[in-house]
Design an enzyme around this catalytic site. Structure first.
Site, PDB file in Angstrom:
ATOM      1  N   ARG A  35      -9.099  16.636   7.447  1.00 47.00           N
ATOM      2  CA  ARG A  35      -9.968  16.973   6.309  1.00 47.00           C
ATOM      3  C   ARG A  35     -11.329  17.459   6.802  1.00 47.00           C
ATOM      4  O   ARG A  35     -11.833  16.974   7.815  1.00 47.00           O
ATOM      5  CB  ARG A  35     -10.165  15.732   5.420  1.00 47.00           C
ATOM      6  CG  ARG A  35      -8.998  15.462   4.513  1.00 47.00           C
ATOM      7  CD  ARG A  35      -9.154  14.149   3.795  1.00 47.00           C
ATOM      8  NE  ARG A  35      -8.396  13.090   4.445  1.00 47.00           N
ATOM      9  CZ  ARG A  35      -8.523  11.797   4.185  1.00 47.00           C
ATOM     10  NH1 ARG A  35      -9.400  11.389   3.294  1.00 47.00           N
ATOM     11  NH2 ARG A  35      -7.790  10.917   4.801  1.00 47.00           N
TER      12      ARG A  35
ATOM     13  N   HIS B  75     -12.433   3.755   1.211  1.00 50.16           N
ATOM     14  CA  HIS B  75     -12.405   2.804   2.336  1.00 50.16           C
ATOM     15  C   HIS B  75     -13.218   1.550   2.044  1.00 50.16           C
ATOM     16  O   HIS B  75     -13.637   0.843   2.967  1.00 50.16           O
ATOM     17  CB  HIS B  75     -12.985   3.423   3.630  1.00 50.16           C
ATOM     18  CG  HIS B  75     -12.147   4.484   4.249  1.00 50.16           C
ATOM     19  ND1 HIS B  75     -12.707   5.550   4.923  1.00 50.16           N
ATOM     20  CD2 HIS B  75     -10.813   4.657   4.306  1.00 50.16           C
ATOM     21  CE1 HIS B  75     -11.733   6.331   5.368  1.00 50.16           C
ATOM     22  NE2 HIS B  75     -10.574   5.819   4.994  1.00 50.16           N
TER      23      HIS B  75
ATOM     24  N   GLU C 160      -7.782  -4.769   6.333  1.00 56.45           N
ATOM     25  CA  GLU C 160      -7.820  -4.561   4.879  1.00 56.45           C
ATOM     26  C   GLU C 160      -6.843  -5.483   4.151  1.00 56.45           C
ATOM     27  O   GLU C 160      -7.131  -5.983   3.070  1.00 56.45           O
ATOM     28  CB  GLU C 160      -7.521  -3.095   4.569  1.00 56.45           C
ATOM     29  CG  GLU C 160      -8.677  -2.187   4.991  1.00 56.45           C
ATOM     30  CD  GLU C 160      -8.230  -0.795   5.372  1.00 56.45           C
ATOM     31  OE1 GLU C 160      -7.349  -0.680   6.261  1.00 56.45           O
ATOM     32  OE2 GLU C 160      -8.750   0.176   4.806  1.00 56.45           O
TER      33      GLU C 160
ATOM     34  N   ASN D  31       0.870  -1.173   0.000  1.00 54.94           N
ATOM     35  CA  ASN D  31       0.000   0.000   0.000  1.00 54.94           C
ATOM     36  C   ASN D  31       0.914   1.231   0.000  1.00 54.94           C
ATOM     37  O   ASN D  31       1.430   1.638   1.029  1.00 54.94           O
ATOM     38  CB  ASN D  31      -0.879  -0.032   1.262  1.00 54.94           C
ATOM     39  CG  ASN D  31      -1.810   1.157   1.346  1.00 54.94           C
ATOM     40  OD1 ASN D  31      -1.821   2.015   0.469  1.00 54.94           O
ATOM     41  ND2 ASN D  31      -2.583   1.213   2.415  1.00 54.94           N
TER      42      ASN D  31
ATOM     43  N   ARG E 248      -2.904  -2.261  -2.994  1.00 59.46           N
ATOM     44  CA  ARG E 248      -4.105  -1.503  -2.626  1.00 59.46           C
ATOM     45  C   ARG E 248      -4.135  -0.226  -3.467  1.00 59.46           C
ATOM     46  O   ARG E 248      -3.181   0.561  -3.456  1.00 59.46           O
ATOM     47  CB  ARG E 248      -4.054  -1.129  -1.157  1.00 59.46           C
ATOM     48  CG  ARG E 248      -5.288  -0.374  -0.753  1.00 59.46           C
ATOM     49  CD  ARG E 248      -5.088   0.318   0.535  1.00 59.46           C
ATOM     50  NE  ARG E 248      -6.327   0.958   0.919  1.00 59.46           N
ATOM     51  CZ  ARG E 248      -6.530   1.477   2.102  1.00 59.46           C
ATOM     52  NH1 ARG E 248      -5.602   1.414   3.010  1.00 59.46           N
ATOM     53  NH2 ARG E 248      -7.668   2.059   2.373  1.00 59.46           N
TER      54      ARG E 248
END
Ligand code: AMP
Length: 416
Positions: A257, A196, A403, A24, A105
């Site tokens: 964010r 996600h 994940e 990733n 990913r």
């Protein structure tokens, strides 16, 4: 004699232990792990954090042993990857076994990918064409893919791309369209894609075990709350809405964010405060969320929680806005469950660990019959999973996300 026998056993284990590398690659971190192709066991995992190439911090764990390295004289992501592959992976693989496949990913698949795929030239083009939707992620994924091809040419047809957007490709038009001129969607692909998805799909699968129901009969709302946060409405096992949009900036309050805001704020900052578009982007992505609301205290929920009970503090304000906005989404998504919500699920660093955020949020959506068990809420954290509500309540489940395992399973499904 015994020694020879054990040595042979070791050689046989090494030869038979086919491994999958999960990579990733991001703009400020790289995560890597190694799984067994057959036993799905995680043998190695590590994370590289770098705010500049002159300060690269690498931590990894192999067969239980923790290791760490700080590098201060690298010049590019390629050089970091060279180090990770040559100095860490190659060395550890000598003991662990042979690399048989790799799963990458990919944060944004644009409109092209509705499921995981084996990487070929077309897939590379697709990932490239979605760069404008994920400029902080997709370019780095491409560097990672190319580097693995260069270092492990035998993995050329055994490299799989797993997309964070794929799980959300089932959301209907009424959810993915913005109320903008239609040609912006048709011609330029401007729509909601979500993010996600790998995590939401993992906790959906895990929820079947807690609720003893099949995946395609489940109606649940999943909250992935971490540095980036998103929430998904899942009906009959398929995602029907999610809070992130064209990019991972829309939706909930996050670490830095802003999530949902009035688009006119862009014009106001530009026209009245003379800010450049670059400045505005920086404010929305790096200086807002918990960090902005807390007046710059921290983007880290743990730091902010410490002062929550001081009601005049900026921490109190930040957490309240976070939970208020999350509860509004839960309320809105409950409408999409057609009268039958099976469970609410918390995951991600905050969802898995924050007793306070879970409690405050559930207090705001009492009408959904969530009755928190305080003891369970306090005890289910730090990697534990379980139901945190009473038996008469609509279940709220905490599930640590995984994940990497989803990616590893997709690699096996595509290559077996
Ligand atoms: P993630 O992006 O999923 O790794 O999650 C990172 C976020 O999880 C950060 O905001 C952390 O502060 C938060 N987090 C991790 N552990 C805890 C904890 N024990 N209590 C509250 N927040 C936590």
């Amino acid at each position: 004699m015994l020694f020879n026998y054990l040595q042979w056993l070791g050689v046989i284990f090494f030869m038979s232990n086919k491994l999958i590398l999960i990579l990733n690659c991001g703009s400020s971190s790289i995560k890597f792990s190694v799984f067994g192709f057959v036993d799905m066991k995680k043998y190695l995992f590590g994370v590289v954090e770098f705010f500049s190439f002159q300060h690269v911090h690498i931590q990894w764990q192999c067969n239980g042993a923790k290791k760490c390295k700080i590098l201060d004289s690298l010049n590019s992501l390629e050089e970091i990857l060279d180090f990770v592959i040559d100095a860490i992976l190659m060395k550890e693989l000598k003991i662990l076994g042979e690399l048989f496949a790799v799963g990458h990913r990919i944060v944004h698949g644009g409109p092209h990918f509705i499921e995981s795929v084996i990487i070929d030239a077309n897939v590379l083009r697709g990932i490239k064409s979605a760069i404008s939707f994920a400029p902080l992620h997709n370019p780095f994924h491409l560097i990672g893919i190319k580097k693995i091809f260069a270092k492990f040419p035998n993995l050329l047809h055994k490299s799989v791309a797993v997309f964070d957007t794929a799980f959300h490709q089932s959301i209907p038009e009424e959810s993915y369209l913005y109320p903008l001129p239609y040609f912006l969607y048709k011609k330029y692909g401007i729509r909601r894609y979500g993010a996600h998805g790998i995590s939401h799909s993992y906790v959906l699968q895990e929820s079947t075990k807690f609720l003893s129901k099949s995946r395609d009969s489940l109606n649940i709302i999943t909250c992935h709350l971490g540095n980036g946060s998103s929430i998904s409405a899942i009906r009959n096992g398929r995602c029907v809405d999610t809070s992130m949009g064209l990019t991972p900036l829309e939706g909930l309050v996050m670490g830095t964010r802003c999530g949902d805001i009035d688009p006119s704020i862009v014009f106001y900052l530009y026209e009245h405060l003379n800010m450049s578009l670059q400045d505005i982007k920086k404010i929305f992505t790096e200086q807002s969320g918990l960090l902005g609301l807390s007046g710059g205290i921290s983007h880290d929920c743990r730091d902010i929680e410490k002062n929550y009970f001081n009601v005049s503090s900026s921490s109190h304000r930040a957490i309240n806005v976070f939970c208020y906005r999350l509860s509004k989404y839960i309320g809105a998504y409950s409408v999409l469950m057609e009268g039958k919500l099976d469970a609410l699920v918390f995951t991600g660093g905050i969802g898995e660990n924050s007793v306070l955020i879970r409690k405050l949020t559930l207090q705001k959506v009492k009408f959904l019959n969530f009755i928190l068990d305080d003891h369970l809420n306090s005890s289910i954290r730090y990697g534990k999973s379980g139901i945190i509500t009473t038996s008469s309540s609509c279940p709220v489940i905490v599930i640590p996300t995984n994940e990497d395992l989803v990616i590893a399973k997709d690699v096996v499904n595509l290559l077996k």
